[in-house]
Design a protein around this motif. Structure first.
Motif, PDB file in Angstrom:
ATOM      1  N   ILE A 125      52.631  46.868  25.687  1.00  0.00           N
ATOM      2  CA  ILE A 125      52.796  46.997  27.141  1.00  0.00           C
ATOM      3  C   ILE A 125      53.652  45.845  27.660  1.00  0.00           C
ATOM      4  O   ILE A 125      54.223  45.921  28.738  1.00  0.00           O
ATOM      5  CB  ILE A 125      51.407  47.031  27.826  1.00  0.00           C
ATOM      6  CG1 ILE A 125      50.524  48.150  27.233  1.00  0.00           C
ATOM      7  CG2 ILE A 125      51.525  47.209  29.330  1.00  0.00           C
ATOM      8  CD1 ILE A 125      51.091  49.540  27.393  1.00  0.00           C
ATOM      9  N   ASP A 126      53.757  44.789  26.898  1.00  0.00           N
ATOM     10  CA  ASP A 126      54.581  43.627  27.243  1.00  0.00           C
ATOM     11  C   ASP A 126      54.081  42.938  28.516  1.00  0.00           C
ATOM     12  O   ASP A 126      54.866  42.544  29.382  1.00  0.00           O
ATOM     13  CB  ASP A 126      56.052  44.071  27.398  1.00  0.00           C
ATOM     14  CG  ASP A 126      57.006  42.889  27.377  1.00  0.00           C
ATOM     15  OD1 ASP A 126      56.634  41.830  26.851  1.00  0.00           O
ATOM     16  OD2 ASP A 126      58.135  43.024  27.899  1.00  0.00           O
ATOM     17  N   SER A 127      52.774  42.843  28.617  1.00  0.00           N
ATOM     18  CA  SER A 127      52.168  42.200  29.788  1.00  0.00           C
ATOM     19  C   SER A 127      50.712  41.885  29.458  1.00  0.00           C
ATOM     20  O   SER A 127      50.109  42.503  28.575  1.00  0.00           O
ATOM     21  CB  SER A 127      52.209  43.148  31.001  1.00  0.00           C
ATOM     22  OG  SER A 127      51.515  42.587  32.090  1.00  0.00           O
ATOM     23  N   ASN A 128      50.181  40.903  30.146  1.00  0.00           N
ATOM     24  CA  ASN A 128      48.728  40.736  30.205  1.00  0.00           C
ATOM     25  C   ASN A 128      48.189  41.987  30.912  1.00  0.00           C
ATOM     26  O   ASN A 128      48.799  42.466  31.858  1.00  0.00           O
ATOM     27  CB  ASN A 128      48.421  39.482  31.027  1.00  0.00           C
ATOM     28  CG  ASN A 128      46.961  39.067  30.951  1.00  0.00           C
ATOM     29  OD1 ASN A 128      46.106  39.798  30.445  1.00  0.00           O
ATOM     30  ND2 ASN A 128      46.683  37.886  31.462  1.00  0.00           N
ATOM     31  N   ILE A 129      47.082  42.559  30.453  1.00  0.00           N
ATOM     32  CA  ILE A 129      46.622  43.813  31.068  1.00  0.00           C
ATOM     33  C   ILE A 129      45.148  43.725  31.446  1.00  0.00           C
ATOM     34  O   ILE A 129      44.412  42.889  30.933  1.00  0.00           O
ATOM     35  CB  ILE A 129      46.810  45.030  30.123  1.00  0.00           C
ATOM     36  CG1 ILE A 129      46.016  44.832  28.817  1.00  0.00           C
ATOM     37  CG2 ILE A 129      48.275  45.243  29.816  1.00  0.00           C
ATOM     38  CD1 ILE A 129      46.080  46.039  27.894  1.00  0.00           C
ATOM     39  N   ARG A 130      44.743  44.580  32.388  1.00  0.00           N
ATOM     40  CA  ARG A 130      43.304  44.720  32.672  1.00  0.00           C
ATOM     41  C   ARG A 130      43.000  46.122  33.141  1.00  0.00           C
ATOM     42  O   ARG A 130      43.884  46.848  33.612  1.00  0.00           O
ATOM     43  CB  ARG A 130      42.811  43.665  33.674  1.00  0.00           C
ATOM     44  CG  ARG A 130      43.099  43.919  35.132  1.00  0.00           C
ATOM     45  CD  ARG A 130      42.012  43.228  35.978  1.00  0.00           C
ATOM     46  NE  ARG A 130      42.387  43.020  37.351  1.00  0.00           N
ATOM     47  CZ  ARG A 130      42.299  43.947  38.311  1.00  0.00           C
ATOM     48  NH1 ARG A 130      41.928  45.172  38.012  1.00  0.00           N
ATOM     49  NH2 ARG A 130      42.630  43.659  39.559  1.00  0.00           N
ATOM     50  N   LYS A 131      41.733  46.489  32.988  1.00  0.00           N
ATOM     51  CA  LYS A 131      41.252  47.749  33.549  1.00  0.00           C
ATOM     52  C   LYS A 131      41.340  47.709  35.068  1.00  0.00           C
ATOM     53  O   LYS A 131      41.151  46.660  35.687  1.00  0.00           O
ATOM     54  CB  LYS A 131      39.763  47.928  33.203  1.00  0.00           C
ATOM     55  CG  LYS A 131      39.489  48.444  31.818  1.00  0.00           C
ATOM     56  CD  LYS A 131      37.993  48.789  31.674  1.00  0.00           C
ATOM     57  CE  LYS A 131      37.556  48.626  30.242  1.00  0.00           C
ATOM     58  NZ  LYS A 131      36.116  48.842  30.050  1.00  0.00           N
ATOM     59  N   THR A 132      41.556  48.854  35.646  1.00  0.00           N
ATOM     60  CA  THR A 132      41.590  48.975  37.092  1.00  0.00           C
ATOM     61  C   THR A 132      40.158  49.001  37.632  1.00  0.00           C
ATOM     62  O   THR A 132      39.252  49.492  36.960  1.00  0.00           O
ATOM     63  CB  THR A 132      42.310  50.281  37.456  1.00  0.00           C
ATOM     64  OG1 THR A 132      43.554  50.292  36.778  1.00  0.00           O
ATOM     65  CG2 THR A 132      42.530  50.400  38.939  1.00  0.00           C
ATOM     66  N   SER A 133      40.002  48.461  38.826  1.00  0.00           N
ATOM     67  CA  SER A 133      38.698  48.562  39.481  1.00  0.00           C
ATOM     68  C   SER A 133      38.483  50.012  39.927  1.00  0.00           C
ATOM     69  O   SER A 133      39.408  50.811  39.934  1.00  0.00           O
ATOM     70  CB  SER A 133      38.647  47.638  40.698  1.00  0.00           C
ATOM     71  OG  SER A 133      39.588  48.058  41.657  1.00  0.00           O
ATOM     72  N   TRP A 171      40.893  40.204  32.661  1.00  0.00           N
ATOM     73  CA  TRP A 171      42.191  40.266  31.981  1.00  0.00           C
ATOM     74  C   TRP A 171      41.993  40.151  30.478  1.00  0.00           C
ATOM     75  O   TRP A 171      41.243  39.310  29.992  1.00  0.00           O
ATOM     76  CB  TRP A 171      43.099  39.173  32.530  1.00  0.00           C
ATOM     77  CG  TRP A 171      43.456  39.488  33.958  1.00  0.00           C
ATOM     78  CD1 TRP A 171      42.757  39.128  35.081  1.00  0.00           C
ATOM     79  CD2 TRP A 171      44.536  40.304  34.402  1.00  0.00           C
ATOM     80  NE1 TRP A 171      43.353  39.656  36.197  1.00  0.00           N
ATOM     81  CE2 TRP A 171      44.455  40.377  35.818  1.00  0.00           C
ATOM     82  CE3 TRP A 171      45.576  40.968  33.755  1.00  0.00           C
ATOM     83  CZ2 TRP A 171      45.371  41.096  36.579  1.00  0.00           C
ATOM     84  CZ3 TRP A 171      46.497  41.678  34.522  1.00  0.00           C
ATOM     85  CH2 TRP A 171      46.384  41.740  35.918  1.00  0.00           C
ATOM     86  N   MET A 228      46.846  52.201  26.279  1.00  0.00           N
ATOM     87  CA  MET A 228      45.938  51.561  27.226  1.00  0.00           C
ATOM     88  C   MET A 228      44.548  52.199  27.160  1.00  0.00           C
ATOM     89  O   MET A 228      43.541  51.491  27.223  1.00  0.00           O
ATOM     90  CB  MET A 228      46.523  51.643  28.639  1.00  0.00           C
ATOM     91  CG  MET A 228      47.818  50.845  28.761  1.00  0.00           C
ATOM     92  SD  MET A 228      48.473  50.723  30.466  1.00  0.00           S
ATOM     93  CE  MET A 228      47.911  49.073  30.930  1.00  0.00           C
ATOM     94  N   PHE A 274      41.232  49.983  26.493  1.00  0.00           N
ATOM     95  CA  PHE A 274      40.186  49.878  27.517  1.00  0.00           C
ATOM     96  C   PHE A 274      38.887  50.537  27.040  1.00  0.00           C
ATOM     97  O   PHE A 274      37.796  50.118  27.435  1.00  0.00           O
ATOM     98  CB  PHE A 274      40.656  50.498  28.835  1.00  0.00           C
ATOM     99  CG  PHE A 274      41.802  49.756  29.478  1.00  0.00           C
ATOM    100  CD1 PHE A 274      41.904  48.364  29.358  1.00  0.00           C
ATOM    101  CD2 PHE A 274      42.775  50.422  30.204  1.00  0.00           C
ATOM    102  CE1 PHE A 274      42.966  47.673  29.953  1.00  0.00           C
ATOM    103  CE2 PHE A 274      43.821  49.739  30.795  1.00  0.00           C
ATOM    104  CZ  PHE A 274      43.924  48.367  30.670  1.00  0.00           C
ATOM    105  N   GLU A 312      34.998  44.387  28.601  1.00  0.00           N
ATOM    106  CA  GLU A 312      35.554  43.347  29.460  1.00  0.00           C
ATOM    107  C   GLU A 312      36.238  43.988  30.674  1.00  0.00           C
ATOM    108  O   GLU A 312      37.071  44.875  30.524  1.00  0.00           O
ATOM    109  CB  GLU A 312      36.576  42.544  28.635  1.00  0.00           C
ATOM    110  CG  GLU A 312      37.361  41.513  29.397  1.00  0.00           C
ATOM    111  CD  GLU A 312      36.491  40.410  29.966  1.00  0.00           C
ATOM    112  OE1 GLU A 312      35.825  39.717  29.181  1.00  0.00           O
ATOM    113  OE2 GLU A 312      36.454  40.264  31.220  1.00  0.00           O
ATOM    114  N   ASP A 313      35.892  43.502  31.867  1.00  0.00           N
ATOM    115  CA  ASP A 313      36.509  44.031  33.087  1.00  0.00           C
ATOM    116  C   ASP A 313      37.674  43.170  33.558  1.00  0.00           C
ATOM    117  O   ASP A 313      38.430  43.568  34.437  1.00  0.00           O
ATOM    118  CB  ASP A 313      35.478  44.113  34.209  1.00  0.00           C
ATOM    119  CG  ASP A 313      34.647  45.381  34.093  1.00  0.00           C
ATOM    120  OD1 ASP A 313      35.117  46.327  33.412  1.00  0.00           O
ATOM    121  OD2 ASP A 313      33.546  45.416  34.648  1.00  0.00           O
TER     122      ASP A 313
END
Lengths: 312, 312, 312, 312, 312, 312
Positions: C303-311, C296, C284, C288, C293-294
């Protein structure tokens, strides 16, 4: 109208489209350009404006309708529009129905039938719970507009309403075929099972997962919405409250489809089957309606099989 | 004290036990009898009173401590106690610690460390959220008493606290080892991840799934508890609220373990690993602590392997 | 420098790249041509020399640095370079760091910390085992250069060292949090768990699976390397030798990830969690760190998921 | 002879059995007792000596043959022998064949056929490798005695030899049917594929997993044994060495059956099928040979189906 | 009547039961004995006649009704009847309904409704196909008597008819809710989907898998029965014949439940849902009807969840 | 000959190809065009005739051989032929062997060996069953021409015969190695196991799934064909008939591969292994025969591994 799905490499396009996204960037050589996603009811296409400050390029924003002149290129195997001129359009120049998919059924007629189901519930707590949603004007307005999916089935305005009505009708049938089912509970959870979708998906034309939708999913959102209301209804029986929540949580039937609990009550099992049956029937209907092909259509991921229309 | 785990067929038992359940029924021949479950910290045993109205049988209820005289029989492969005499005991006659399993660590000391973690969070919204739980006296009392499981690991008084503290300590370590982690968020969700267990499981000595626990599970209950509090905190950032909820929902890591969402944020992934690591370490610790066997102990379902103690 | 990841169809490129592979072939019409793979630290690109015997084309070999002049074409959806001129470069004309990915941390500093861990082990047999590797100059040199993966995470020079240090640090933390763990064994296997990667992957710039790596995998290679050394250490306790080997074999945790045994010892379970946690955190972090990109980022297979950075 | 499988509750038994395990303990009331496991070729039974110091109880150890007098009881649903008298037997009083299961085929005849396969390999390196095992007297003695399994199929003295010969025969057939197969390699790995079982399982009568067997498994042990020998053979081609090791590692065919690599070479695929076919054929043969039932025998876990003998 | 499910260890029983199986054998000491399975509608029990040649033991055969005198023992954790006297009964002494489970609904009424569905099909080929089965007297007689399962749901006389009618009713509802469905095809395959069960299971009281049922299963048997008849109907459209067969083959929906094809036609999907919904609803109905327990009933394998009755 | 697999963008092609499909359509601007699929033994290519009514375009139909003049374009990443001129060819102008893949072995020689297997069966019923197929001229002609697959392995004329012969040879070997096998049954089902493929796949050059093949699959078709013949053979033992059918049904071994029953008889298990072994051996043979690459060939879906040729 020139639909996006009909674009072919090399064509010149003069048409009005809806702006779904717009990003400004600069090229390696330092020149500004804009990257858009344009949409109509047949699909979307990336579009580039390489000279955004030129005379022929109006100012416009996301969700504007713009009349464009451009050429279809192939970029890495996909169509891409090179836009030469842009004019922002006013209302009346276009028919929104060309840009946003909508249910084949009349939304108000479906709503009337849905409310009839609400009125058929005679447990006072469950009725209050249903009314806290469906008699709430803001919720009703939102619910009628929502789609039931980003893609797959019922992915159109009114789709959530159409799917909810169909599932509730089927649960009504089940309650007659299997008298042991608690009809009041089953009709209630049929009506509420997908309310979380009003927050999981953004409005058209985006119709995309919200941040909340990504993080929590409509199952948990919907269960939370129902729990919130039940807490506010005085005297709502605790056991019944758990049952309502459980049926919403379990309606996908399997952990791998996002249900944190497997159906443990007869009504939860019935709701799961009604939801799943309607999803699969609508999926096949949408596919078969959109093609003239009578033979095999190839592997469909949702049905998990190569599929074809039945002979008649 | 004569512990239940040491019962052998044929033995006569004179001891005080806690009554965990009591049901009255009649035999085929119409005679009344009582069926009990007696418990101490080493286990439970079914017990029968075939002549409940006789002189030697005091009146008593569930959760009373009773001094009994009886004989151990074998019924369908399990021990069963045939009770001849029952006397209800008063406080002072027994030590509750003999009857209820409890953490090896001092509960107040663990609590102090937990509160220190709460105080280390410097995002004002997250701190308010934590305080709404951990500074609430009723919640704190309940939390300290709770076990973290019906069986498996941390299934004792103080178990939820011990597990939560251990997971939070590990998340603290992670936040140093991986500075990209948002420490405030990670510590917050570590502290909150299992709060739903205070409602999923009933108090000792039952320590069994509640109806709500069966229908919803601690993941959804806990997420709902957190959402409820966040809604009440003015100005709580919506994105942050979604992230807190997501981490709680995703902490089991896999759909099949009841998480309706897979971890999508770095903190959610970290929390899941901390939770899982602590669960497995504690499971093995509890097993190895309870045996003198140095060789292979047979297949363990949770570890999914035959296991043994390490040599030293 | 003109990086490969920035190539766009139609561009002319004048730059120095590293030759990763070179094959000579003839066209259907009987004319010779060369097919190359050129690389820099941002990626690789296929390149064609259609007239390899022309004046402008120097002689060169794989792993040479060449200055080229060419044009970017699109071939079957991917970039391909048509090379007109080639000049072989001498040292000093280029900075190798532009061509090979390398750890963000100082390699010698990491090595010092690793050796401190080696020195902290006080079981004499385990210490000898560790020294047989980490005090061996050739092994140390190889180990410091190795990546921990072909792709995915830690896929750079120093990556194996960085990952091994991070896993050992975490195991050190575990040994304090769970005193039942045998620290000597756990630190030993943390340090050794991925030594097989020095033979599973070839050196940079290839960093690809070796034949041995394909046929056996780093888990079995590493276990064999450890067994070989332990056989040579006089008096090495047999039970301990089995435990070391087991922990290496089981460190992927699941059969489907190539572990022929599931973790059966507490240290094997701990090592598996440390390895898995570090792999996911680093994955991750790398994703990141490489995007602005902030929102998704889409589905991530590891990771087996759509991921995004944490706010924040 | 009175076989253990024929014991019925209440019977008195006077017979000689082999002592498989013996543990001394004391009862709750402080009296010493011994707990044995007695065995013959039809099975095992727990046995208790409640008065080990009485006159009628000879001294004896594990692996002694003892003549006992006792009574069959039912303890928690299983037979248990209460022993009154024990006399230690000398050689000649019993026939070991009554106590240990053995192959139906002559061991020396099978060995001769196996050696013929060894001799048929004409690659000098592979031949040396085979000879390093099969011409080694100690290995040969051990190999002939070994079983191929703790339970399931070929779980008898000579079982490893019988299975290895059968698999090698089949691979010989394959090498004729599919000439693309490298016969030398295939015959070599057929002969070596299960050599690790000589260390994974202890000798009869225990025939149980060794500590090494539990920690590493016969696949890794066998691959390591082969690698060790190949390292010692001067000039052994590296690529060939990897192929031999790979075939041994991959012979279970699936990760979930303990193979850390899936078969990637044609010979590895062929070996896996030969091994699996022989295992399943022998499993069914052993089951059908041990029953007179012509109908359905119930679900068999290994075959994963309800099974029955074929009509004829 | 003294029902088998109410037997308790030690009871003396004087009652009439149906003989389901009878085997004669000799004891270890050479004395003949008979082993029976006796049955009534509440279950079965093993029974032993230790002195079959004594005066009090009448001659009798399997499927006779016998009046017995005996005592209930516990053998390896299960009840077993020791029979002292046997008298063979004549018709009139017992009510067959006490011995064989039967549908709660009137069989002839259900049949009339089923025939109405047959008559509602207006495709001449499909109608002929249906009539070839349902107007055939022997088939009709067999069909009415059949159960739909050995255990689980609809495991009683008339069960196949009850289930088939319920599934057909639901398909009728589906054909109205989803007009794209080919009603003639759907009703036809609903009526035929389980006809193979008439050959997969033997008649009551055995109601056990036949050899053919074990080897082929009702899905393939039923598909073959339909194909056989369609071949005999002149002019039966080939495409339609394939569709009928497909729907029968695919009605279990998943390979792992014995369907060699996944549903590929809309009618096949609809039939699968109707079949599955009815199976699960009936399963829960049968469980909840047979207990007074209002709480959680424990894990149910078919529903794959702990289940409980809904509150009302 | 210019083979389709060698086409490169931009090339002009003058060659004869076989027309596999032909569809007429009109462009957006209303002009007619034809879309073809042309084929030779190396593959297929889409081809467009943009001016089908021009002078240079002969009339022709599907399965005609046509001599074309055209240019290779790239359309969405794949080759597409733009055809300028078409001339229909007569027999003698082309060699059909260039257009249809065919077995490397002589078909009549293979057939003779197959018939020898038929003659080796000495159970009169099984022999009659085999003769009803293999002595039937129409069936034999069809069988010899059939491929064993659309793609994957044995996908050529004579492929079904080659595969069937190879599987029967292996079953012959098995019957000697495992004498408990019923040779008559095993040879029979080996010969019959894939007869359904004669109806599942259409003839070359299409060699595609038929409607029946899609709806039922070759397993059920073949089982039905065998059942049909067995019903016609007077006195065919019922148990044997079930066994033959079972072996055909179960030969894929797993539900997920389309077998509605798992192998329950020893012969069914043996047939499954023979079928699977031959499929995998042939798959690897076909791959390795078609490449000069000695290194790793990448992941192969059927073998489920990265694969490479063995060294020699």
């Amino acid at each position: 109208m020139k639909y996006i799905e009909s674009f072919r490499e090399g064509e010149t396009v003069n048409e009005i489209y809806l702006v779904r996204s717009k990003k400004s960037d600069i090229t390696k050589t330092g020149k500004p350009y804009d990257k858009l996603i344009l949409t109509d009811k047949t699909g979307s296409v990336d579009a580039m404006i390489w000279d955004p400050n030129s005379a022929g390029i109006d100012d416009f924003d996301v969700l504007d309708y713009i009349s464009i002149n451009g050429v279809v290129n192939n970029f890495q195997g996909a169509n891409q529009l090179n836009i030469k001129r842009v004019r922002k359009c006013g209302e009346g120049e276009y028919d929104p129905a060309d840009y946003l998919p909508v249910s084949d059924f009349d939304i108000e007629e479906m709503w009337t039938k849905l409310i009839a189901h609400v009125n058929s519930v005679d447990n006072p707590y469950l009725k209050k719970l249903l009314e806290s949603f469906f008699l709430d004007e803001a919720f009703a307005k939102k619910f009628k507009k929502s789609s039931a999916a980003k893609a797959v089935h019922h992915g159109f305005i009114g789709g959530l309403l159409e799917h909810t009505l169909s599932v509730t009708n089927m649960c009504d049938y089940f309650s007659k075929a299997y008298p042991m089912l608690n009809r009041n509970l089953l009709i209630t959870v049929a009506l509420l099972h997908d309310i979380g979708k009003t927050r999981e998906l953004s409005d058209f034309p985006q119709n995309d997962y919200t941040d909340e939708g990504q993080l929590m999913g409509h199952i948990v959102i919907g269960a939370h919405m129902a729990m919130d209301q039940m807490q506010k209804i005085e005297g709502f029986p605790q056991k019944l409250s758990g049952e309502v929540t459980h049926c919403i949580l379990a309606h996908h039937g399997e952990y791998e489809y996002g249900s944190p609990k497997k159906p443990a009550l007869m009504e939860a099992v019935a709701l799961h089957f009604a939801d799943n049956t309607d999803a699969k029937m609508e999926t096949m209907k949408e596919i078969f309606s959109s093609t003239n092909e009578d033979g095999w259509l190839g592997f469909n991921r949702l049905i998990d099989s190569n599929i074809r229309k039945t002979s008649n």
